[in-house]
Enzyme design. Structure first.
Site, mmCIF file in Angstrom:
data_model
loop_
_atom_site.group_PDB
_atom_site.id
_atom_site.type_symbol
_atom_site.label_atom_id
_atom_site.label_comp_id
_atom_site.label_asym_id
_atom_site.label_seq_id
_atom_site.Cartn_x
_atom_site.Cartn_y
_atom_site.Cartn_z
ATOM 1 N N LYS A 39 64.346 47.979 -9.325
ATOM 2 C CA LYS A 39 64.187 49.297 -8.695
ATOM 3 C C LYS A 39 63.991 50.387 -9.731
ATOM 4 O O LYS A 39 63.156 51.273 -9.556
ATOM 5 C CB LYS A 39 65.404 49.625 -7.819
ATOM 6 N N LYS A 67 59.145 38.609 2.314
ATOM 7 C CA LYS A 67 60.160 38.895 3.318
ATOM 8 C C LYS A 67 59.799 40.144 4.117
ATOM 9 O O LYS A 67 59.263 41.097 3.564
ATOM 10 C CB LYS A 67 61.475 39.167 2.565
ATOM 11 N N LYS A 122 61.205 46.987 4.732
ATOM 12 C CA LYS A 122 60.643 48.326 4.864
ATOM 13 C C LYS A 122 59.693 48.674 3.724
ATOM 14 O O LYS A 122 58.837 49.522 3.870
ATOM 15 C CB LYS A 122 61.765 49.356 4.891
#
Ligand code: TRP
Length: 336
Positions: A116, A199, A202
């Protein structure tokens, strides 16, 4: 003290309004099932959501949406303790102690943080994102959870929880239960409809690949009908060669309860169109009452907030007891 039933704790972030099918089939549905056999604590982790900038009104609304959807999905506040993380101050309090127990290098090795922060760049990465796993460890250890149901992506954070619980116990004497990961089953893994090797999430490339539970059922049916399959026509489960069709079969099987081999037989010679049409119906049948139940909770925010406040009161009793023992062990003066 021995619990009659093993204790479970899990958390879900209020990152957006609607849950998607991956959240539901991958996690929430299993949370609901665990209420039968376990002493369950389920937490909407709004403090974790704050690790990236959030509009205040949106965060508040997303927190209520998350709680309403958990209730609509079948989390029963009479059996489970359902609460919002920021309403139990002990989470932040224990997180500090957990942070002091964690090596800087150890925290810097967390792959989710590395990924991230690499994406966001150092300047837009908050220190909160760095300490995110330690807050999660605090969530788990406060409730002496025996089992923590999480997806595969959280395995490393669970490993950290075990290491830190053991480290604390070693340094200060037996205190924490060592939590076991309860990695959610592969069958609960739902993939993106447009990109069936990644997967459902969002952060996916296109909204067309995600089934949002609170969308208009018509829009959902459309997304299912335009799901990516392959150039073959045989309805057969083969995750490697036929990821798209396999994903549709998984969703069907999990919602309908029909085993996959039986579905393969049922769709023999019928092609992908038949599978998609039937799946669209099954999903619509499921989301329609789910949406109205969610809406009922959202229509009465005062009642919903009161329900969550009662959950926080229940959670705090357990959390405060653990924290008091921890404070004593580390050498803090007793406030009383
Ligand atoms: N990090 C988890 C996720 O993104 C959410 C979470 C926060 C959690 N605290 C937790 C999960 C404690 C299990 C237990 O999925």
């Amino acid at each position: 003290m021995v619990n009659a039933r093993p204790r479970v704790l899990s958390g879900i972030q209020p990152t957006s309004g609607s849950f998607h099918l991956g959240n539901y089939l991958g996690a929430v549905r299993q949370w609901v099932g665990l209420q039968e056999t376990h002493d369950t604590f389920y937490c909407v982790v709004d403090q974790h959501a704050l690790t990236v900038p959030k509009d205040p009104a949106e965060l508040r609304s997303n927190t209520r949406f998350a709680a309403a959807q958990l209730l609509a999905a079948g989390v029963d506040p009479e059996r489970a303790t359902l609460f919002v993380q920021s309403q139990v101050a002990e989470h932040a309090q224990l997180a500090w102690i957990v942070e002091c127990l964690t090596g800087f290098g150890e925290a810097a090795r967390m792959t989710q943080f590395k990924d991230k922060s690499a994406k966001q760049g150092a300047d837009s990465t908050s220190v909160g994102l760095f300490t995110y796993p330690m807050l999660m460890v605090a969530d788990i250890l406060l409730y002496e959870a025996d089992e923590v149901p999480v997806g595969e992506d959280q395995r490393q954070h669970l490993e950290l929880s075990r290491n830190l619980a053991e480290r604390f116990n070693h340094r200060y004497g037996p205190t924490f239960v060592i939590p076991e990961p309860h990695i959610l089953k592969e069958t609960g893994r739902i993939y993106d409809l447009q990109e069936p090797t990644v997967k459902m999430s969002k952060s996916a490339s296109s909204p067309k690949g995600i089934v949002e539970l609170l969308d208009e059922p018509k829009a959902t049916a459309k997304k299912i009908k335009s799901a990516v399959t392959d150039t073959d026509t045989v309805v057969r489960f083969d995750a490697d060669k036929k990821p798209g069709v396999s994903n549709l079969l998984t969703i069907h099987s999990t919602l309908s309860g029909t085993p996959i081999p039986q579905l393969e037989e049922h769709f023999a010679g019928k092609g992908y169109g038949a599978l998609k049409t039937e799946l669209a119906e099954i999903v619509t049948e499921w989301v329609t009452p789910f949406r109205s139940r969610t809406q009922e909770y959202l229509d009465d925010p005062a009642e919903l907030d009161a329900l969550l406040a009662r959950g926080a009161d229940k959670a705090r009793v357990v959390a405060a007891d653990t924290l008091a023992r921890v404070y004593e062990k580390v050498g803090f003066l007793t406030a009383r």
